[in-house]
Design a protein around this motif. Structure first.
Motif, PDB file in Angstrom:
ATOM      1  N   THR A   1       0.870  -1.183   0.000  1.00 36.06           N
ATOM      2  CA  THR A   1       0.000   0.000   0.000  1.00 36.06           C
ATOM      3  C   THR A   1       0.907   1.233   0.000  1.00 36.06           C
ATOM      4  N   GLY A   2       0.408   2.321  -0.573  1.00 35.33           N
ATOM      5  CA  GLY A   2       1.216   3.541  -0.633  1.00 35.33           C
ATOM      6  C   GLY A   2       2.356   3.443  -1.630  1.00 35.33           C
ATOM      7  N   ALA A   3       2.193   2.611  -2.657  1.00 38.05           N
ATOM      8  CA  ALA A   3       3.293   2.379  -3.617  1.00 38.05           C
ATOM      9  C   ALA A   3       3.594   3.589  -4.481  1.00 38.05           C
ATOM     10  N   THR A   4       2.657   4.541  -4.583  1.00 33.69           N
ATOM     11  CA  THR A   4       2.924   5.735  -5.385  1.00 33.69           C
ATOM     12  C   THR A   4       3.547   6.852  -4.544  1.00 33.69           C
ATOM     13  N   GLY A   5       3.693   6.615  -3.230  1.00 35.32           N
ATOM     14  CA  GLY A   5       4.333   7.591  -2.356  1.00 35.32           C
ATOM     15  C   GLY A   5       5.847   7.472  -2.424  1.00 35.32           C
ATOM     16  N   PHE A   6       6.530   8.375  -1.761  1.00 32.70           N
ATOM     17  CA  PHE A   6       7.988   8.444  -1.805  1.00 32.70           C
ATOM     18  C   PHE A   6       8.634   7.124  -1.386  1.00 32.70           C
ATOM     19  N   MET A   7       8.286   6.623  -0.194  1.00 27.92           N
ATOM     20  CA  MET A   7       8.883   5.378   0.279  1.00 27.92           C
ATOM     21  C   MET A   7       8.371   4.176  -0.494  1.00 27.92           C
ATOM     22  N   GLY A   8       7.079   4.188  -0.841  1.00 29.06           N
ATOM     23  CA  GLY A   8       6.478   3.046  -1.523  1.00 29.06           C
ATOM     24  C   GLY A   8       7.118   2.755  -2.864  1.00 29.06           C
ATOM     25  N   LYS A   9       7.400   3.797  -3.635  1.00 24.51           N
ATOM     26  CA  LYS A   9       7.986   3.562  -4.965  1.00 24.51           C
ATOM     27  C   LYS A   9       9.442   3.104  -4.857  1.00 24.51           C
ATOM     28  N   VAL A  10      10.153   3.598  -3.818  1.00 24.42           N
ATOM     29  CA  VAL A  10      11.530   3.125  -3.609  1.00 24.42           C
ATOM     30  C   VAL A  10      11.515   1.650  -3.208  1.00 24.42           C
ATOM     31  N   MET A  11      10.538   1.271  -2.385  1.00 21.22           N
ATOM     32  CA  MET A  11      10.397  -0.139  -1.990  1.00 21.22           C
ATOM     33  C   MET A  11      10.108  -1.015  -3.212  1.00 21.22           C
ATOM     34  N   LEU A  12       9.205  -0.582  -4.050  1.00 21.50           N
ATOM     35  CA  LEU A  12       8.842  -1.357  -5.244  1.00 21.50           C
ATOM     36  C   LEU A  12      10.067  -1.565  -6.133  1.00 21.50           C
ATOM     37  N   GLU A  13      10.827  -0.503  -6.360  1.00 24.17           N
ATOM     38  CA  GLU A  13      12.020  -0.585  -7.219  1.00 24.17           C
ATOM     39  C   GLU A  13      13.065  -1.511  -6.615  1.00 24.17           C
ATOM     40  N   LYS A  14      13.330  -1.352  -5.325  1.00 22.90           N
ATOM     41  CA  LYS A  14      14.366  -2.153  -4.662  1.00 22.90           C
ATOM     42  C   LYS A  14      13.969  -3.632  -4.607  1.00 22.90           C
ATOM     43  N   LEU A  15      12.724  -3.908  -4.282  1.00 25.57           N
ATOM     44  CA  LEU A  15      12.248  -5.283  -4.194  1.00 25.57           C
ATOM     45  C   LEU A  15      12.414  -6.002  -5.536  1.00 25.57           C
ATOM     46  N   LEU A  16      11.994  -5.362  -6.620  1.00 26.09           N
ATOM     47  CA  LEU A  16      12.074  -5.985  -7.941  1.00 26.09           C
ATOM     48  C   LEU A  16      13.512  -6.126  -8.419  1.00 26.09           C
ATOM     49  N   ARG A  17      14.338  -5.147  -8.093  1.00 21.98           N
ATOM     50  CA  ARG A  17      15.726  -5.165  -8.584  1.00 21.98           C
ATOM     51  C   ARG A  17      16.612  -6.141  -7.801  1.00 21.98           C
ATOM     52  N   SER A  18      16.473  -6.140  -6.466  1.00 20.37           N
ATOM     53  CA  SER A  18      17.364  -6.957  -5.641  1.00 20.37           C
ATOM     54  C   SER A  18      16.816  -8.338  -5.330  1.00 20.37           C
ATOM     55  N   CYS A  19      15.533  -8.542  -5.581  1.00 18.48           N
ATOM     56  CA  CYS A  19      14.920  -9.872  -5.391  1.00 18.48           C
ATOM     57  C   CYS A  19      14.238 -10.272  -6.698  1.00 18.48           C
ATOM     58  N   PRO A  20      15.025 -10.539  -7.739  1.00 20.03           N
ATOM     59  CA  PRO A  20      14.449 -10.797  -9.070  1.00 20.03           C
ATOM     60  C   PRO A  20      13.563 -12.032  -9.131  1.00 20.03           C
ATOM     61  N   GLY A  21      13.648 -12.893  -8.103  1.00 18.62           N
ATOM     62  CA  GLY A  21      12.820 -14.086  -8.098  1.00 18.62           C
ATOM     63  C   GLY A  21      11.421 -13.868  -7.557  1.00 18.62           C
ATOM     64  N   VAL A  22      11.122 -12.650  -7.087  1.00 18.94           N
ATOM     65  CA  VAL A  22       9.779 -12.383  -6.571  1.00 18.94           C
ATOM     66  C   VAL A  22       8.753 -12.647  -7.677  1.00 18.94           C
ATOM     67  N   ASN A  23       7.631 -13.227  -7.315  1.00 15.66           N
ATOM     68  CA  ASN A  23       6.654 -13.651  -8.330  1.00 15.66           C
ATOM     69  C   ASN A  23       5.797 -12.484  -8.829  1.00 15.66           C
ATOM     70  N   THR A  24       5.016 -11.894  -7.913  1.00 12.46           N
ATOM     71  CA  THR A  24       4.104 -10.805  -8.273  1.00 12.46           C
ATOM     72  C   THR A  24       4.104  -9.757  -7.173  1.00 12.46           C
TER      73      THR A  24
END
Length: 527
Positions: free
Chosen positions: A26-49
């Protein structure tokens, strides 16, 4: 049965834990949320969805908002490393202020069947939000998220992002959930029938020693999480003042005027000249990537410890003051020195800020250094046929300063034992990839990157314009010297030259200075 030491030794690393998992943010369009989304996808490439709960805004659908967001500078590195990353992001239409989060039945079923990890980052960050609105966004939305979490069949961990200032009425803040003076259930019921005027009158009494509705409602939300978590595996992360990135995805990334960023820009533009703050008070700034790395690690640790998890909720104070303290006087020095070397375009005046803890002195400098120049500049704009704007800018600036005044004038002591424990259980490789060890943080370097980040990413100013900006700053310096010279001459002509007593005092002071200079020159010659 395995010992706890063996359990920790056998724990999978962080990317392995997230591999194959479905995450809800939740809050993925906010400052912290978008950084979390980017970091999660980049550093944990095996994440499913990664499901992101987003509401429609300004005629844009949730999916359109996410598409715009991932096209920004923040996601460029991820785009280069994983060109198809967007396929893992699913925008879920939702409004946290509405019943059942405004989720369709299909989406409720989808999330209940698939989500393994929840990061609840959404909140209002407006410190002076009316109490009813702050309760809706910070407390009731959290209650609805917990209700949704209870329906999830495969949920491993619920991470609630709070604030280190939730309990700022205390000097020592430990990593625990504190009871609140008012029962949140009774307050929710009372606010339901109260009109806005009555709520406004009661707000100061309700929030007590806390400075605003933001910190008050975040404390209520923490207590609500503790009371309503039930058998959910829950952890709370409390960041302090979240600033620009330290290292990831690149140094100095920031995309908003919130918190200290707007104040830094105002100082760089030469608009902010005085601020009420204590030079010695600890400025508990924490880079956004430090917070996100700690949050992702907290979810990994608690999620991996399902069978051996502690009975109480783990709370992490994600702060810097007790580990690598940095004071407001130092902040001011680095901001001003950076913007003098690398000026912002079309500065109003040369950067210079006076910090004072004295209210009367601050008010004097506000009148002399803020309001008077703003008024004169607006008069000039009217004379040349343009819309006056500086007094409006100053008024907005003063509102922001009043909001931050409490935090720039006080210091707190935070316990960080759980943060140290979390770090101790990470592998050497995870400590590099998900670094939140603020002992390594070089404040001078960080502040320079932060200030340059506001120039590049918030104001969208090109570095190629620096020579022109420096030339403009030199011009402002020459104007100031000329103005001061004319002022001295006028004072001489009007006051000193017309009074025999004033002339005598003037000559006495000049003579005294000359004698001192002669004495020091003679002393130097003798040596």
């Amino acid at each position: 049965m395995r010992s706890s030491a063996n359990t920790f030794a056998d724990m999978m690393n962080i990317p392995e834990y997230y591999a194959g998992k479905n995450v809800l943010i939740t809050g993925a369009t906010g400052f912290m949320g978008k950084v979390m989304l980017e970091k999660l996808l980049r550093s944990c490439p095996g994440v499913n969805t990664v499901y992101v709960m987003v509401r429609s805004k300004s005629g844009q659908s949730p999916q359109a908002r996410i598409t715009d967001m991932i096209s920004s500078k923040l996601f460029e590195r991820l785009q280069g490393e994983q060109p198809c990353f967007a396929e893992k992001i699913i925008a879920v239409s939702s409004d946290l202020t509405k019943p059942e989060l405004d989720l369709s039945k299909e989406n409720q079923t989808l999330l209940a069947e698939s989500v393994n990890i929840i990061f609840h980052c959404a909140a209002t960050i407006r410190f002076n939000e009316p109490l009813k609105d702050a309760m809706q966004l910070n407390v009731l939305a959290t209650q609805k998220m917990l209700a949704l979490a209870h329906k999830m069949k495969h949920l491993e961990i619920f991470i609630h992002v709070s604030t280190a200032y939730a309990n700022c009425d205390r000097e020592l803040i430990e990593e625990m959930v504190y009871p609140t003076p008012v029962e949140y259930v009774k307050l929710i019921d009372a606010l339901d029938w109260m009109d806005d005027e009555l709520v406004s009158v009661l707000t100061p009494k309700l929030i007590g020693q806390r400075p605003n509705t933001y910190t008050y409602t975040k404390a209520l939300a923490e207590y609500l999480v503790q009371q309503e978590a039930g058998d959910l595996n829950v952890a709370i992360v409390r960041p302090s003042i979240v600033g620009a990135s330290w290292k990831e995805p690149f140094p100095g990334w920031i995309d908003n005027f919130n918190g200290p960023s707007g104040i830094f820009i105002a100082a760089g533009k030469g608009i902010l000249r005085t601020m009420r703050a204590s030079n010695d008070a600890v400025a508990d700034l924490v880079p956004v990537d430090v917070v996100i790395n700690a949050t992702l690690a907290a979810a990994w640790y608690s999620g991996s410890q399902q069978k051996n998890r502690p009975k109480s909720i783990l709370v992490y104070n994600c702060t810097t003051g007790g580990i690598n303290p940095f004071r407001w006087g130092e902040v001011e020095y680095h901001v001003i020195s950076t913007f003098k070397r690398n000026p912002l375009d079309q500065a109003f005046r040369r950067p210079n800020v006076n910090l004072t803890s004295n209210h009367l002195i601050n008010q004097y400098w506000i009148a002399v250094s803020h309001k008077a120049p703003a008024f004169l500049y607006d008069v000039y704009l009217r004379l040349i046929g343009r819309e006056p704007r500086m007094m409006k800018t100053i008024t907005r600036l003063h509102r922001a300063m009043m909001v931050l005044e409490y935090f720039t004038s006080h210091s707190w002591v935070w316990s960080t034992d759980n943060v140290a424990m979390l770090m101790a259980h990470m592998t050497p490789e995870d400590k590099k990839v998900f670094n939140f060890d603020v002992r390594q943080l070089n404040w001078a370097e960080y502040m320079e990157n932060y200030c340059m980040g506001t120039k590049k990413y918030v104001l969208n100013e090109e570095l190629s314009g620096l020579p022109a900006a420096r030339k403009h700053l030199n011009k402002l310096r020459n104007i100031r010297y000329t103005f001061n010279t004319i002022l001295v001459v006028l004072i001489w002509r009007i006051f000193i030259a017309r009074s025999q007593m004033a002339r005598n005092i003037w000559y006495f002071v000049v003579s005294l200075c000359f004698k001192f200079l002669s004495y020091f020159r003679a002393s130097s010659t003798m040596k």
